[in-house]
Write a protein that holds these residues in place. Structure first.
Motif, PDB file in Angstrom:
ATOM      1  N   VAL A   1      -1.992  -0.509   5.933  1.00  0.00           N
ATOM      2  CA  VAL A   1      -2.589   0.524   5.084  1.00  0.00           C
ATOM      3  C   VAL A   1      -3.157   1.644   5.957  1.00  0.00           C
ATOM      4  CG1 VAL A   1      -4.337   0.998   3.314  1.00  0.00           C
ATOM      5  CG2 VAL A   1      -3.063  -1.149   3.252  1.00  0.00           C
TER       6      VAL A   1
ATOM      7  N   ASP B   1      -1.909   2.655   8.738  1.00  0.00           N
ATOM      8  CA  ASP B   1      -0.754   3.483   9.122  1.00  0.00           C
ATOM      9  C   ASP B   1      -0.450   4.524   8.047  1.00  0.00           C
ATOM     10  OD1 ASP B   1      -0.439   2.128  11.504  1.00  0.00           O
ATOM     11  OD2 ASP B   1       1.174   0.823  10.764  1.00  0.00           O
ATOM     12  N   ASP B   2      -0.564   4.116   6.783  1.00  0.00           N
ATOM     13  CA  ASP B   2      -0.338   5.059   5.679  1.00  0.00           C
ATOM     14  C   ASP B   2      -1.376   6.179   5.677  1.00  0.00           C
ATOM     15  OD1 ASP B   2       1.847   3.565   4.852  1.00  0.00           O
ATOM     16  OD2 ASP B   2       0.715   2.454   3.336  1.00  0.00           O
TER      17      ASP B   2
ATOM     18  N   SER C   1      -3.186  12.918  -1.432  1.00  0.00           N
ATOM     19  CA  SER C   1      -2.479  11.790  -0.825  1.00  0.00           C
ATOM     20  C   SER C   1      -3.332  11.135   0.255  1.00  0.00           C
ATOM     21  CB  SER C   1      -1.148  12.269  -0.233  1.00  0.00           C
ATOM     22  OG  SER C   1      -0.511  11.224   0.449  1.00  0.00           O
TER      23      SER C   1
ATOM     24  N   TRP D   1      -7.182   1.980   1.975  1.00  0.00           N
ATOM     25  CA  TRP D   1      -7.617   1.351   3.218  1.00  0.00           C
ATOM     26  C   TRP D   1      -9.012   0.753   3.049  1.00  0.00           C
ATOM     27  CZ3 TRP D   1     -11.699   2.585   6.568  1.00  0.00           C
ATOM     28  CH2 TRP D   1     -11.713   1.866   7.777  1.00  0.00           C
TER      29      TRP D   1
ATOM     30  N   GLN E   1      -4.817   7.310   0.076  1.00  0.00           N
ATOM     31  CA  GLN E   1      -4.538   6.327   1.117  1.00  0.00           C
ATOM     32  C   GLN E   1      -5.823   5.825   1.769  1.00  0.00           C
ATOM     33  OE1 GLN E   1      -1.650   4.925   1.483  1.00  0.00           O
ATOM     34  NE2 GLN E   1      -0.738   6.311   0.002  1.00  0.00           N
TER      35      GLN E   1
ATOM     36  N   LEU F   1      -0.384   8.614   8.411  1.00  0.00           N
ATOM     37  CA  LEU F   1       0.764   9.431   7.985  1.00  0.00           C
ATOM     38  C   LEU F   1       0.334  10.518   7.008  1.00  0.00           C
ATOM     39  CD1 LEU F   1       3.524   6.696   7.519  1.00  0.00           C
ATOM     40  CD2 LEU F   1       3.450   8.502   9.257  1.00  0.00           C
ATOM     41  N   ALA F   2      -0.536  10.176   6.067  1.00  0.00           N
ATOM     42  CA  ALA F   2      -1.010  11.164   5.094  1.00  0.00           C
ATOM     43  C   ALA F   2      -1.905  12.209   5.753  1.00  0.00           C
ATOM     44  CB  ALA F   2      -1.756  10.457   3.961  1.00  0.00           C
TER      45      ALA F   2
END
Length: 132
Positions: A77, A79-80, A38, A46, A42, A83-84
């Motif tokens: 992106v 931010d994702d 993940s 990005w 991500q 988070l991952a």
């Protein structure tokens, strides 16, 4: 007979605990692999967003034409990626850095050295196709 029971019961208990741990290790390792995949997916997204923003700027066609600035798209992106990265934050990536430190430096400060560390992290974990 009592001696036999006293000997066998602790051995069986140890085997049960060991068997339970080994089955948890399989689930933990599978979960860790999913988290790494993940993160690398991500990160690749990005990188693509960064490339698209750079291409748009080079062409002089600001990304604002579709209602969102390039920063907004790349920032979302990013931010994702963060988070991952969260469950993996303490994993070492080299250079005395953790994945969290290298990710923050690469995404927020455009640190090329840190960027290389996180790409290598994905490559070393078998997700080289997700990153550029």
């Amino acid at each position: 007979m009592v001696r036999l029971v006293r000997t066998i019961v602790p051995v069986l208990a140890l085997l049960a605990v060991t068997a339970g741990c080994s089955s948890d290790d399989g689930k933990s390792e599978e979960r860790l692999t999913e988290q790494r995949e993940s993160y690398c997916t991500q990160l690749g997204a990005w990188q693509e967003a960064q490339d698209e923003e750079a291409d748009a700027e080079a062409e002089g066609a600001g990304a604002e034409a579709d209602g969102a600035s390039g920063y907004d798209m790349v920032g979302a992106v990013a931010d994702d990626v963060f988070l991952a990265m969260e469950p993996l934050r303490d994993e070492p990536v080299g250079g005395g850095r953790t994945l969290a430190e290298a990710t923050a430096a690469a995404l927020k400060s455009s640190d090329r050295g840190a960027g290389g560390l996180i790409v290598r992290y994905c490559q070393d974990n078998g997700f080289e196709t997700q990153v550029g």
